[in-house]
Design an enzyme around this catalytic site. Structure first.
Site, PDB file in Angstrom:
ATOM      1  N   ARG A  54       0.786  -1.185   0.135  1.00 24.76           N
ATOM      2  CA  ARG A  54       0.261  -0.057  -0.002  1.00 24.76           C
ATOM      3  C   ARG A  54       0.858   1.114   0.028  1.00 24.76           C
ATOM      4  NH1 ARG A  54      -2.843  -3.736   1.722  1.00 24.76           N
ATOM      5  NH2 ARG A  54      -0.950  -4.123   2.946  1.00 24.76           N
ATOM      6  N   THR A  55       1.942   1.290   0.814  1.00 26.15           N
ATOM      7  CA  THR A  55       2.576   2.413   1.029  1.00 26.15           C
ATOM      8  C   THR A  55       3.307   2.876  -0.401  1.00 26.15           C
ATOM      9  OG1 THR A  55       2.825   2.039   3.198  1.00 26.15           O
ATOM     10  CG2 THR A  55       4.351   3.928   2.589  1.00 26.15           C
ATOM     11  N   LYS A  82      25.671  -5.311  -4.313  1.00 28.58           N
ATOM     12  CA  LYS A  82      27.132  -5.376  -4.431  1.00 28.58           C
ATOM     13  C   LYS A  82      27.792  -4.565  -3.446  1.00 28.58           C
ATOM     14  CE  LYS A  82      26.275  -4.465  -9.695  1.00 28.58           C
ATOM     15  NZ  LYS A  82      26.734  -3.442 -10.635  1.00 28.58           N
ATOM     16  N   ARG A 103      11.307   3.914   2.734  1.00 25.56           N
ATOM     17  CA  ARG A 103      11.084   2.980   3.946  1.00 25.56           C
ATOM     18  C   ARG A 103      12.356   2.191   4.251  1.00 25.56           C
ATOM     19  NH1 ARG A 103       6.174  -1.060   4.436  1.00 25.56           N
ATOM     20  NH2 ARG A 103       5.231   0.820   4.984  1.00 25.56           N
ATOM     21  N   HIS A 131       6.029   5.872  11.102  1.00 28.88           N
ATOM     22  CA  HIS A 131       5.286   5.930   9.880  1.00 28.88           C
ATOM     23  C   HIS A 131       4.198   6.939   9.849  1.00 28.88           C
ATOM     24  CE1 HIS A 131       3.872   4.193   6.599  1.00 28.88           C
ATOM     25  NE2 HIS A 131       3.439   2.898   6.968  1.00 28.88           N
TER      26      HIS A 131
HETATM   27  C1  NCD Z   1       2.460  -1.280   8.176  1.00 28.00           C
HETATM   28  C2  NCD Z   1       4.029  -0.906   8.171  1.00 28.00           C
HETATM   29  O1  NCD Z   1       4.595  -1.183   7.371  1.00 28.00           O
HETATM   30  O2  NCD Z   1       4.620  -0.559   9.468  1.00 28.00           O
HETATM   31  N1  NCD Z   1       1.765  -1.216   6.829  1.00 28.00           N
HETATM   32  C3  NCD Z   1       1.351  -0.072   6.255  1.00 28.00           C
HETATM   33  O3  NCD Z   1       2.200   0.792   5.937  1.00 28.00           O
HETATM   34  N2  NCD Z   1       0.102  -0.034   6.049  1.00 28.00           N
HETATM   35  C4  NCD Z   1       1.930  -2.112   8.995  1.00 28.00           C
HETATM   36  C5  NCD Z   1       2.421  -3.536   9.268  1.00 28.00           C
HETATM   37  O4  NCD Z   1       3.359  -3.828   8.599  1.00 28.00           O
HETATM   38  O5  NCD Z   1       1.797  -4.392  10.000  1.00 28.00           O
END
Ligand code: NCD
Length: 305
Positions: A54-55, A82, A103, A131
């Site tokens: 999703r993100t 590498k 991320r 987040h």
């Molecule tokens: C979350 C994350 O990656 O922190 N997912 C997200 O971005 N919607 C939650 C998770 O991984 O449980």
């Protein structure tokens, strides 16, 4: 102000700034996401060195809907295999793009990226505590479905220790005047001391419990989270705690009929599919709202809104 500011933690934003993001999002939704192409000619880079559905895809969708082009670092196909450092990799992305969304599994990566890059950096989740864009979506979803955030009783359930979505969401709630926060987790997955300290310092009315039953009748919002298997230093510890909670339609029968269930997703076994077709279900709405909220965010950070 939002322009060219790095987005690292939800704690960096005032309530007024968040309300501004929400009103821009309202306008984007009123126009069915069709706001022209204000980012025509701009490039957004995603650097996701940890899995995401999703993100990453909603950032990509949001950027494209605003007319930007998107380049994605594929870490497993990049020179990171590498041995190239994340820092050098980010320097390149900074030369190529106008905005970088990162991320990573490491605490502090987003701040580090912001220090390395001239262009603004957005934290798409780093480590276990932050987040911020997920929290913005969560708060917006509540405001949209309930008309307000103030005065609500909010339960946050699951992995409150390692879950960054849960932590950011709770930090975000402290910017508003909720009636009470219920922290529902097995004892070993209680929120970290810094989060508890903030709740105390902000005089938030909170209750810590292992039992959802204790809270369920009072809740306006139940925010369910996955136990973060990949963060456990000891797999045996995860095995002990997995399955601690399973939210089912039956379990929710004692809740208010206006209860909304949120979940940042992905879900594993903590949220039963039989909730999907009930009026409680708000997690797919929440996921869908990821696009307009991220459109508003990108537009504000790049100074076109
Ligand atoms: C979350 C994350 O990656 O922190 N997912 C997200 O971005 N919607 C939650 C998770 O991984 O449980």
């Amino acid at each position: 102000l939002w322009k060219f500011r790095d987005v690292i933690s939800i704690l960096d934003y005032t309530r007024d700034e968040l309300e501004h993001l929400f009103s821009v999002t309202d306008v984007i939704l009123e126009r069915s996401l069709d706001v022209g192409k204000p980012l025509d000619g701009k490039i957004v880079a995603t650097a996701f060195i940890e899995p995401s559905t999703r993100t990453r895809l909603s950032f990509e969708t949001a950027a494209k809907r605003l007319g930007a082009e998107v380049i994605n670092l594929e870490p497993h196909l990049s020179s990171m295999t590498k041995g190239e450092s994340l820092t050098d990799t980010l320097r390149m992305l900074d030369d190529y793009a106008n905005l970088i969304v990162i991320r990573s599994p490491y605490e502090g990566s987003a701040k580090h990226a912001a220090d390395v890059c001239e262009h603004p950096v957005i934290n798409g989740g780093d480590g276990t505590q932050h987040h911020p864009t997920q929290a913005m979506i969560d708060l917006y979803t509540i405001r949209k479905l309930k008309g307000r955030i103030d005065g609500l009783e909010v339960g946050v359930l699951g992995d409150l220790k390692y879950g960054r979505a849960a932590a950011s969401f709770i930090y975000g709630l402290t910017k508003f005047n909720v009636k009470r926060i219920w922290l529902i987790s097995p004892e070993p997955l209680s929120p970290r001391p810094e989060l508890m300290d903030r709740l105390k310092r902000m005089n938030v009315d909170f209750v810590k419990t292992e039992n959802l039953e204790e809270a369920v009748e009072d809740l306006d919002i139940l925010y369910v989270t996955r136990i973060q298997k990949e963060r456990f230093p000891d797999p045996a510890e995860y095995e002990k705690l997995r399955g601690s909670y399973v939210i089912t339609k039956k379990l929710l029968s004692r809740a208010s009929e206006d209860l909304k269930v949120l979940h940042p997703l992905p879900r594993v076994d903590e949220l039963s599919n039989d909730v999907d077709d009930t009026p409680y279900q708000a997690y797919f709405i929440q996921a869908k709202l990821g696009v307009p909220v991220r459109m508003a965010l990108i537009g504000l950070v790049l100074g076109v809104f």
